[in-house]
Every structure is written in structure tokens, then in C-alpha cells.
Design a protein around this motif. Structure first.
Motif, PDB file in Angstrom:
ATOM      1  N   ASP A   1       2.304   9.225  -2.016  1.00  0.00           N
ATOM      2  CA  ASP A   1       1.861   8.077  -2.710  1.00  0.00           C
ATOM      3  C   ASP A   1       3.133   7.248  -3.351  1.00  0.00           C
ATOM      4  N   LEU A   2       3.961   7.441  -2.418  1.00  0.00           N
ATOM      5  CA  LEU A   2       5.014   6.630  -2.295  1.00  0.00           C
ATOM      6  C   LEU A   2       4.977   5.635  -1.407  1.00  0.00           C
TER       7      LEU A   2
ATOM      8  N   ALA B   1       9.889   5.983   7.229  1.00  0.00           N
ATOM      9  CA  ALA B   1       9.092   5.300   7.619  1.00  0.00           C
ATOM     10  C   ALA B   1       8.769   4.573   9.079  1.00  0.00           C
ATOM     11  N   GLN B   2       9.069   4.879  10.453  1.00  0.00           N
ATOM     12  CA  GLN B   2       8.652   5.241  11.463  1.00  0.00           C
ATOM     13  C   GLN B   2       7.493   6.094  11.875  1.00  0.00           C
ATOM     14  N   LYS B   3       8.117   7.475  11.643  1.00  0.00           N
ATOM     15  CA  LYS B   3       7.177   8.546  11.270  1.00  0.00           C
ATOM     16  C   LYS B   3       5.730   7.902  11.170  1.00  0.00           C
ATOM     17  N   VAL B   4       5.902   7.365   9.488  1.00  0.00           N
ATOM     18  CA  VAL B   4       4.459   7.459   8.963  1.00  0.00           C
ATOM     19  C   VAL B   4       3.256   5.792   9.634  1.00  0.00           C
ATOM     20  N   ALA B   5       5.140   5.561  10.639  1.00  0.00           N
ATOM     21  CA  ALA B   5       3.944   4.238  11.357  1.00  0.00           C
ATOM     22  C   ALA B   5       2.916   4.722  12.416  1.00  0.00           C
TER      23      ALA B   5
ATOM     24  N   MET C   1       0.271  -1.251  -0.141  1.00  0.00           N
ATOM     25  CA  MET C   1       0.215  -0.281  -0.191  1.00  0.00           C
ATOM     26  C   MET C   1       0.495   1.206  -0.095  1.00  0.00           C
ATOM     27  N   SER C   2       0.187   2.212  -0.603  1.00  0.00           N
ATOM     28  CA  SER C   2       0.571   3.733  -0.491  1.00  0.00           C
ATOM     29  C   SER C   2       0.917   4.395   0.850  1.00  0.00           C
ATOM     30  N   VAL C   3       1.829   4.819   0.795  1.00  0.00           N
ATOM     31  CA  VAL C   3       2.162   6.309   2.271  1.00  0.00           C
ATOM     32  C   VAL C   3       0.595   6.184   2.865  1.00  0.00           C
ATOM     33  N   LEU C   4       0.043   7.213   2.035  1.00  0.00           N
ATOM     34  CA  LEU C   4      -1.127   7.742   2.388  1.00  0.00           C
ATOM     35  C   LEU C   4      -2.585   6.716   2.908  1.00  0.00           C
TER      36      LEU C   4
ATOM     37  N   PHE D   1      -5.713   3.699   6.878  1.00  0.00           N
ATOM     38  CA  PHE D   1      -6.327   2.008   6.863  1.00  0.00           C
ATOM     39  C   PHE D   1      -6.729   1.953   8.569  1.00  0.00           C
ATOM     40  N   GLY D   2      -6.473   2.436   9.367  1.00  0.00           N
ATOM     41  CA  GLY D   2      -7.467   2.690  11.097  1.00  0.00           C
ATOM     42  C   GLY D   2      -8.621   3.535  10.228  1.00  0.00           C
ATOM     43  N   PRO D   3      -8.144   3.870   9.774  1.00  0.00           N
ATOM     44  CA  PRO D   3      -9.708   4.861   9.939  1.00  0.00           C
ATOM     45  C   PRO D   3     -10.508   4.293   9.461  1.00  0.00           C
TER      46      PRO D   3
END
Lengths: 263, 349
Positions: free
Chosen positions: B130-131, B141-145, B92-95, B100-102
Motif C-alpha cells: 500500500d506504499l 523500488a527496483q525490486k518493485v519495478a 499509484m500504490s506499489v500494488l 498495471f501490466g496485467p
């Protein structure tokens, strides 16, 4: 040590050559003996077109059915080990080991007009599987199912479960996790499972001829047509075989990126 | 709103028996050596691991009542879990990861994306929307997480060594970002920290876990000043001993130390390396804790010199490089050591 290392290397190379030659020679034989003038004519003959289309339709339907029945089964088999699972796994593997003719006889005894379930089907719905295209699909599905289930189960067992855990903590229910996380990650394995079960269904002969018969137009698939042609004229059999080789190889080449991703 | 645990769990080598309470709006850091059961503790709270006995409750709601008891599935626990290895969904893209959660918690596709964009914005990651996760750096990656864990509006945030897989250069920035977002997060925060610096920077309280047991829990400054275990003491560089106390005198090793404690029985004794004074000659007056010991090692660290002594009580003292020259410190040299009674930490064991 050095010399024996080189000797082993030579043996290894020789064995690779032998293996490649072993796979290549039958194809060369087919190509060498092919009545090239007749191939094009043979392909255009209505009964050949009919057999080819029937083969493709039935094998694809059988593969779809194997996937539909096999995927939930593979998920269940990939669960924690238990005696029931081991027994069911043996049951799943059996059609892979049995001679296809035996599978055909067994199918006849179960789904034939006088079979365990078949009799009930005929009495209640007037619907009989043997000697129909449905019978071909059932026979092909029966022998192809183990290939789908065992390949998919292997992939399911080896999968990385960490993203699924992450999805669960984010509020995803099991069905959502399977649809959005597990299956997309498993796509390469599922493609391979579809490929091997489709290949098995397309080449099916023994179970089909025993259970569904050899009726032109409704149950005579390509392998059966080849066999029938071999009795009357080997030239036609070779031409039909070439068609089958071309179709199979063509599909493999077209789908190579999907089915054999180079890592 | 609080989280309480009173649970037992055995799985193979894992043996957890934990009583713990995390108060509303607080960050509790769990520290301890590898294999102490820190990650398992988070998995228990998340519902990824079921307990054998006891209770796990959030706001009085029973999440896990032990074998054959109530068990709330992870999906229904309204939590956010930040894993050590970000665990972003690779396909999946970052967005879509952040949305996913919401989305699975019932928001419409548009709403979920808007929320995800807002979180990405607050972490300065709009450009990555979009990455695929594989294209991100470890820190990104950890910030996105983190954004993904927060976007589902959890009431409980679990963080498992969130900084350990991030390289040193991105670490300080990520730690700052984490501190801001933890402060802004109204729910309960439970953080597993491998590094005491992370615990000190991010937590209000520290729980020290060893061998599946909580051996100490308290405010950060309390635990640092009076570590009750060898592990905690190593973490903060203190001298730590187990001894016996009878009134003000604590016997540690072969030495009697005069303290200001009034405990009796087994005690944990801590001495900060900087509170030890060193002399060439026996000091004047009569300091009560005074003995002679040979130098057995010298280590430079952070502009200070750590001097290791042998003799009756193996101990580390910390002095300035100037003091090293004045005293002519060298391995084998014998010196006098003194410690004020008020500088010796004593805690019941």
C-alpha cells in the motif's frame, strides 16, 4: 560594492511594498466606502441573487466547456513544432489580447442571427445564441479558452514523459496512458488552468454585453449588474462589488491547497 | 524463439549499426563505455526508438522494418522493461504499479491484483503493497519495478543497468534476486550492464558495444579471456595491445612477442597481469619473451600489487606483496620480465 548592494536591497523592498499596496488599496477603498447597512439588504434582493447565481452557473459552464474543448487542443499543441501548430497557437492566444468588446462583435458576426453560423442555426433549429444564457456561456468560453489551453499546454510540454514510456512497455494503449498516467500527474497544472479560466469567465464583461446583451435574469451577470447599478446608484454598485469580491476570495481560500500547493 | 537485430539508426550524435542475435532462454549482457548506444539498443527493441533501416524480429515476427516499414507499437511487443531509474508511477500504490501490466493487458481487476500480490510475495515485498513509490528505498523500488516488468508475462525482458542506481549495500542482494528471477524467466533476456561484475554474474553471453557497433560478442568466459577491444580489456584489467602478427611472432610496440598463434595481419594481443614473471637477474635458460624494463608505478589492489612498467612495452604485472619485498620493488628499479608464449592471447582484428 557593499553600500550599493544595500541600496539595491532597499529598492527591492520598496517595490514589494508598492506592489502589495497597489493591489490592496482598491480593496480598501471598496471596504471603506461600503454602505454596510445596505450590503446585507442588497444581497437579499432577488435581482442580485439572480445575477450572482447566473454568474456562477455561466462561468462554471464556460469553464467546463473550455476544459472539454481545450484539453485535446492543448495535447495537440504540445506535439512537435510545426507551422500549423504555430498558426493555431496565435489563433488561440488572440482572444487573450483582443479587447473583449471586439471579441463580442466578432462573436456576433459569427454566431449572431445574421452571422456566418448563427443564421444557419436560427433557420434550421430556430435557435439563436445572442441574448440568451447560452450566449453568455459562449462569450465567456471564448475569452477563457486561451487561458485554459496555454496553461495546460505549458504543463504538458514540461511533463516527465518517462512514466508514459514505462506504461507503453507494460502494454498500455495511448488512451489508457493519458487517463491513468498523464492526467493524474498533471492534476496541479489542470487545477491552475481551471482556476485562471474560471476567473476570466467570472469577470467577463465586454464580450458578454456585446454578444449576449444585458437582460436581467438571462444575461445580466454580476459584472453587468455592477455596471448597470453604477448608473442608477453607486451605493448599490459598491454593495454588489463587495459580494463579488467575497465570493471570489472565498473560493480562492477554500481551494488554496488544491490550487496553490506549497512545495 | 529468438530476437534478431540487423539495423541502422542515426539521431543527432547517435549512430547505431548493430547486428545481434539473442537465443531463446539466454541472457545477453551488453557492455560498453558511456555513449556507446547501449540504452538506445534497448529502446530500439522496446519500440521507444524507431530504426532507419534494417529489421528487428522476435520469433520471426517483424517488430520494426525501418522507415516507412512495419512498426509494432511498444504496447504490442509483449515485453518487460526494467529501467535504470525504476520509473514507478508516483501516484499509484506499489500494488497498483505491479498490477498495471496485467490490467492493461486484459486481466480483470481481481486477477491483476492477485498476480501482483504473488510477484510482490516472491520478492518479499508484501508489506509494501500500500506504499507509494516515494516511500521505498532504492533497492525496494527496483525490486518493485522488476515485479512490475514480470507481472505482465512478457516474452522478452529488457534490463537497463538495473543495479546502477542502487546503493552498494542493497546491490548484492538485488543482484542475487535478479539472478534467480532471470533463471526462472523462460523468455529472452537482454541486459545492459555498466559493471562487468553484473554482466559476469547475470549473463550467459556478452556483447561489447563501442561507438554504436558491436565489437565483440561471445560467451562470458571467452570475452573475459580474450577481450577484443580496449574497453573490454580495461574492464577486466588485462593488458591489451593492437599489433601485427606474422606466424607465431606478434609485433607490439617495439617488441616482438613469440606466441602460439598462426594468424597473419592485424591482431589484438592480451596478456593477463598475473602471467608475467619478474626477475632481478636475466633468467637462466632462454625464455623467448624476455626483456628489461623500469618500474614506473605501484598500485595495491585487492591484496595484490599491480606493477606498472615503462620501456619498450608499457605493461602491468600483478604480484603478491611477498614478491614485492623479495624483489625490492620500487619506482625506478629495472627488472627482467618474462611471459610464456602460451599465455599470450592473440585474436584477429
Amino acid at each position: 560594492m557593499r553600500a550599493s548592494g544595500r541600496g539595491l536591497d532597499l529598492v527591492r523592498r520598496a517595490l514589494v511594498l508598492v506592489a502589495v499596496a497597489f493591489l490592496l488599496l482598491p480593496l480598501l477603498g471598496l471596504l471603506g466606502r461600503a454602505p454596510w447597512g445596505e450590503v446585507l439588504a442588497a444581497v437579499r434582493r432577488p435581482e442580485v441573487v439572480e445575477a450572482l447565481l447566473l454568474s456562477l452557473r455561466c462561468s462554471l459552464a464556460a469553464t467546463a466547456l473550455a476544459a472539454l474543448l481545450g484539453l485535446p487542443l492543448a495535447f495537440w499543441l504540445a506535439g512537435p513544432g510545426s507551422l500549423t501548430r504555430q498558426l493555431v497557437r496565435i489563433l488561440v492566444t488572440l482572444p487573450m489580447v483582443l479587447p473583449p468588446v471586439v471579441s463580442g462583435v466578432a462573436l456576433l458576426l459569427a454566431f449572431g442571427r445574421n452571422g456566418l453560423v448563427g443564421g444557419f442555426l436560427v433557420e434550421s433549429f430556430g435557435f439563436g445564441l445572442p441574448f440568451t444564457s447560452w450566449g453568455v456561456i459562449v462569450a465567456e468560453c471564448y475569452v477563457a479558452l486561451p487561458f485554459f489551453v496555454l496553461t495546460a499546454e505549458g504543463g504538458l510540454r514540461a511533463r516527465d514523459r518517462r512514466p508514459e514510456e514505462a506504461a507503453a512497455t507494460l502494454g498500455a494503449r495511448p488512451v489508457t496512458i493519458v487517463a491513468r498516467i498523464t492526467l493524474p500527474a498533471l492534476l496541479p497544472t489542470l487545477s491552475a488552468a481551471l482556476l485562471v479560466s474560471w476567473a476570466r469567465a467570472l469577470g467577463e464583461f465586454g464580450a458578454t454585453i456585446t454578444f449576449a446583451g444585458n437582460l436581467a435574469g438571462s444575461t445580466r451577470t454580476m459584472p453587468l449588474a455592477v455596471y448597470a447599478a453604477l448608473e442608477t446608484g453607486p451605493e448599490t454598485a459598491i454593495a454588489l462589488s463587495l459580494v463579488l469580491v467575497a465570493v471570489s476570495a472565498g473560493i480562492l481560500v477554500l481551494m488554496r491547497k488544491h490550487w496553490f500547493p506549497i512545495r | 524463439m529468438s530476437l534478431t537485430l540487423d539495423m541502422k539508426l542515426r539521431r543527432g550524435a547517435l549512430d547505431l549499426a548493430i547486428e545481434l542475435e539473442v537465443a531463446p532462454g539466454e541472457t545477453l549482457a551488453v557492455v560498453g563505455p558511456n555513449g556507446a548506444g547501449k540504452t538506445s539498443l534497448l529502446q530500439v527493441v522496446a519500440g521507444l526508438l524507431r530504426i532507419d533501416q534494417g529489421r528487428v524480429t522476435l520469433d520471426g515476427r517483424l517488430l520494426d522494418g525501418g522507415a516507412a516499414g512495419t512498426f509494432v507499437e511498444p504496447a504490442d511487443r509483449e515485453l518487460g522493461y526494467l529501467f535504470q531509474d525504476h520509473r514507478l508511477f508516483p501516484q499509484m500504490s506499489v500494488l497498483d504499479n505491479v498490477a498495471f501490466g496485467p490490467r492493461v493487458r486484459g486481466r480483470s481487476r481481481r486477477e491483476a491484483r492477485e498476480r501482483a500480490m504473488a510477484w510482490l510475495g516472491s520478492l518479499g515485498l508484501e508489506a509494501c503493497r500500500d506504499l507509494r513509490p516515494a516511500a521505498l528505498s532504492g533497492g525496494q523500488a527496483q525490486k518493485v519495478a522488476l515485479a512490475r516488468a514480470l507481472a505482465g508475462e512478457p516474452r522478452l525482458l529488457l534490463l537497463d543497468e538495473p543495479l546502477s542506481a542502487v546503493d552498494a549495500s542493497a546491490r548484492l542482494e538485488l543482484r542475487r534476486g535478479l539472478r534467480e528471477h532471470l533463471a526462472a524467466f523462460a523468455g529472452i533476456r537482454l541486459l545492459v550492464a555498466h559493471d562487468i561484475e553484473d554482466a559476469v554474474a547475470l549473463a550467459d553471453r556478452i556483447a561489447v558495444l563501442e561507438g554504436g557497433r558491436v565489437v565483440q560478442v561471445g560467451r562470458v568466459d571467452e570475452v573475459l579471456a580474450r577481450p577484443a577491444s580496449l574497453y573490454a580489456s580495461d574492464l577486466v584489467g588485462l593488458n591489451f595491445y593492437v599489433g601485427r602478427c606474422a606466424g607465431a611472432v606478434a609485433r607490439v610496440g617495439d617488441l616482438d612477442l613469440v606466441t602460439v598463434s598462426d594468424l597473419t595481419g592485424d591482431v589484438a594481443v592480451t596478456i593477463h597481469p598475473r602471467t608475467i614473471s619478474l626477475f632481478l637477474e636475466r633468467p637462466q635458460g632462454s625464455p623467448r619473451n624476455c626483456w628489461r624494463a623500469p618500474v614506473i608505478g605501484l598500485d595495491a589492489s585487492l591484496g595484490r600489487m599491480r606493477v606498472r612498467f615503462g620501456g619498450v612495452l608499457p605493461i602491468v604485472a600483478e604480484v603478491t606483496p611477498a614478491a614485492v619485498r623479495e624483489l625490492g620493488l620500487a619506482v625506478g628499479r629495472e627488472l627482467w620480465l618474462t611471459i610464456k608464449a602460451t599465455e599470450i592471447g592473440v585474436a584477429a582484428r
